[in-house]
Write a protein that holds these residues in place. Structure first.
Motif, short mmCIF file in Angstrom:
data_model
loop_
_atom_site.label_atom_id
_atom_site.label_comp_id
_atom_site.label_asym_id
_atom_site.label_seq_id
_atom_site.Cartn_x
_atom_site.Cartn_y
_atom_site.Cartn_z
N ARG A 56 0.68 -0.82 0.06
CA ARG A 56 -0.22 0.37 -0.47
C ARG A 56 0.36 1.63 0.04
NH1 ARG A 56 -4.77 -1.39 4.53
NH2 ARG A 56 -5.77 -2.60 3.01
N ILE A 57 2.16 1.57 0.69
CA ILE A 57 3.23 2.53 0.94
C ILE A 57 3.82 2.31 -0.63
CG2 ILE A 57 4.99 3.38 1.51
CD1 ILE A 57 4.66 2.09 4.16
N ASP A 58 4.16 1.31 -1.24
CA ASP A 58 4.41 1.03 -2.65
C ASP A 58 3.09 2.55 -3.49
OD1 ASP A 58 7.03 0.80 -1.79
OD2 ASP A 58 6.52 -1.89 -2.22
N ILE A 59 2.08 1.81 -3.09
CA ILE A 59 0.74 2.44 -4.05
C ILE A 59 0.84 3.41 -4.07
CG2 ILE A 59 -1.35 1.89 -4.77
CD1 ILE A 59 -1.29 -0.95 -4.19
N ALA A 60 0.84 4.15 -2.84
CA ALA A 60 0.38 5.54 -2.74
C ALA A 60 2.26 6.37 -3.20
CB ALA A 60 0.82 5.75 -0.98
N LYS A 61 3.04 5.45 -2.47
CA LYS A 61 4.35 6.46 -3.56
C LYS A 61 4.12 6.73 -4.96
CE LYS A 61 7.76 5.23 0.44
NZ LYS A 61 8.80 4.62 0.47
N ASN A 63 1.43 7.04 -6.68
CA ASN A 63 0.84 7.68 -7.45
C ASN A 63 0.90 9.15 -6.65
OD1 ASN A 63 -1.82 5.87 -7.64
ND2 ASN A 63 -2.31 5.73 -5.29
N VAL A 64 1.97 9.47 -5.77
CA VAL A 64 2.40 10.71 -5.68
C VAL A 64 3.02 11.24 -7.31
CG1 VAL A 64 3.95 12.22 -4.46
CG2 VAL A 64 1.98 10.90 -3.06
N SER A 65 3.82 10.12 -7.32
CA SER A 65 4.55 10.17 -9.14
C SER A 65 3.92 11.00 -10.15
CB SER A 65 5.58 9.72 -9.37
OG SER A 65 6.74 9.47 -7.58
N ILE A 66 3.06 9.80 -9.83
CA ILE A 66 1.83 10.28 -11.10
C ILE A 66 0.49 11.24 -11.05
CG2 ILE A 66 -0.95 9.05 -12.41
CD1 ILE A 66 0.61 6.77 -11.45
N ALA A 67 0.12 12.06 -9.46
CA ALA A 67 0.29 13.43 -9.26
C ALA A 67 1.08 14.23 -10.00
CB ALA A 67 -0.23 13.78 -8.32
N SER A 68 2.23 14.21 -9.41
CA SER A 68 2.88 15.26 -10.00
C SER A 68 3.59 15.23 -11.39
CB SER A 68 4.20 15.02 -9.01
OG SER A 68 4.30 15.08 -7.38
N LEU A 69 3.16 14.47 -12.04
CA LEU A 69 3.21 14.24 -13.39
C LEU A 69 2.08 14.93 -13.95
CD1 LEU A 69 5.59 10.88 -14.16
CD2 LEU A 69 6.32 13.27 -13.99
N SER A 70 1.13 14.75 -13.24
CA SER A 70 -0.68 15.23 -14.21
C SER A 70 -0.92 16.83 -14.46
CB SER A 70 -0.86 14.83 -12.84
OG SER A 70 -1.08 15.76 -12.28
N ARG A 121 -1.54 17.09 -2.80
CA ARG A 121 -2.00 16.99 -1.78
C ARG A 121 -2.55 15.94 -1.26
NH1 ARG A 121 -2.28 22.48 -2.62
NH2 ARG A 121 -5.11 22.08 -2.44
N ARG A 122 -3.47 15.28 -2.12
CA ARG A 122 -4.94 13.70 -1.85
C ARG A 122 -3.70 12.78 -1.85
NH1 ARG A 122 -9.08 13.09 -4.86
NH2 ARG A 122 -8.08 12.67 -6.79
N ALA A 123 -2.46 12.44 -2.63
CA ALA A 123 -1.86 11.62 -3.28
C ALA A 123 -0.91 11.75 -1.91
CB ALA A 123 -1.23 11.74 -4.22
N LYS A 124 0.18 12.52 -1.60
CA LYS A 124 0.38 12.77 -0.32
C LYS A 124 -0.53 12.71 0.98
CE LYS A 124 4.31 15.56 -2.26
NZ LYS A 124 4.67 16.81 -2.36
N SER A 125 -0.82 12.23 1.27
CA SER A 125 -2.08 12.51 2.75
C SER A 125 -2.26 10.71 2.01
CB SER A 125 -3.37 13.34 2.58
OG SER A 125 -3.35 14.66 2.89
N ASP A 126 -2.92 10.70 1.03
CA ASP A 126 -2.84 8.52 0.79
C ASP A 126 -1.95 8.12 1.34
OD1 ASP A 126 -5.19 8.94 0.36
OD2 ASP A 126 -5.30 8.66 -1.78
N GLN A 127 -0.24 8.97 1.23
CA GLN A 127 1.20 8.22 1.47
C GLN A 127 1.18 7.83 2.92
OE1 GLN A 127 4.51 9.47 -0.16
NE2 GLN A 127 5.49 8.51 0.72
#
Length: 230
Positions: A56-61, A63-70, A121-127
């Motif tokens: 779950r932590i790996d997925i959250a990290k 998602n943070v990268s994906i959100a940054s590249l969006s 911010r949402r992706a980092k909160s999930d992480q």
């Protein structure tokens, strides 16, 4: 007077003997913090549920990268290339012209661009939530492994005690049988000794089963045989 002294010595011997038995059956001296830590680490390495938290932590990290590249999703680049660079005027409609050559354009989706910081911010909160859940389960799995290991030691100590009780009960049965044959005790007394011996055997069988159950419960979390963890 001699009988009283002998009685006192017998009672004193029984008390001392019981204290020695209790000291021998204590599980405190068998507990090794270093070994318990090895058991906890084995559970963290092998227990499937613990691995879920890591994934779950790996997925959250990710998602943070994906959100940054969006942020690049808000930008659209297009181009047109035509070989001739001369401008052609439409004779029917002079306001219309056709450009030849290379033409490029950049389009910006403002709504998409404004959503990027929110998504990050949402992706980092999930992480952070995933990391907090793993930290919580670190405490949970450590406490559960310790509880099951201490229960296993308790069951082993109880089995040892029952094994000694069986030996004492067997000796008492042989002595009662010998005295019964010599007519020194009644049949009821001899039969009662047999009943107690049978009850002790049943208790030992239950103690053996409890050891196996406790060991299986511990190994369930370890993901390995207890003997393999040195």
């Amino acid at each position: 007077m001699k009988i009283k002294i002998l009685t006192v010595l017998v009672i004193l011997g029984l008390v001392i003997g019981n204290e020695r038995v209790l000291a021998q059956e204590s599980i405190i001296n068998e507990v090794s913090d270093v070994y318990v830590d090895k058991l906890v680490n084995a559970a963290k390495a092998n227990y499937p549920r613990y691995k879920i938290f890591k994934h779950r932590i790996d997925i959250a990290k990710a998602n943070v990268s994906i959100a940054s590249l969006s942020v690049f999703d808000a930008l659209t680049v297009s181009y047109i290339y035509q070989p001739n660079q001369n401008t052609i005027i439409d004779p029917v409609n002079p306001t219309t012209s056709y450009f030849k050559g290379f033409q490029a354009g950049v389009f910006l989706n403002l709504g998409q661009l404004l959503r990027v910081p929110v998504n990050i911010r949402r992706a980092k909160s999930d992480q952070r939530i995933a990391e907090s859940e793993q930290a919580e389960y670190d405490l949970t799995i450590g406490a559960e492994v310790r509880r099951r290991y201490y229960t296993y030691l308790q069951r082993v100590a109880q089995l040892k005690l029952q094994s000694r009780t069986i030996i004492q009960s067997e000796n008492a049965l042989k002595d009662a049988e010998h005295k019964y044959r010599r007519g020194e005790v009644t049949f009821d007394s001899y039969n009662q000794t047999q009943i107690q011996y049978t009850e002790h055997i049943q208790t030992k069988i239950e103690a053996e089963g409890n050891v196996f159950i406790a060991k299986a419960a511990l190994e369930e979390m370890l993901g390995d045989k207890l003997e393999n963890i040195k």
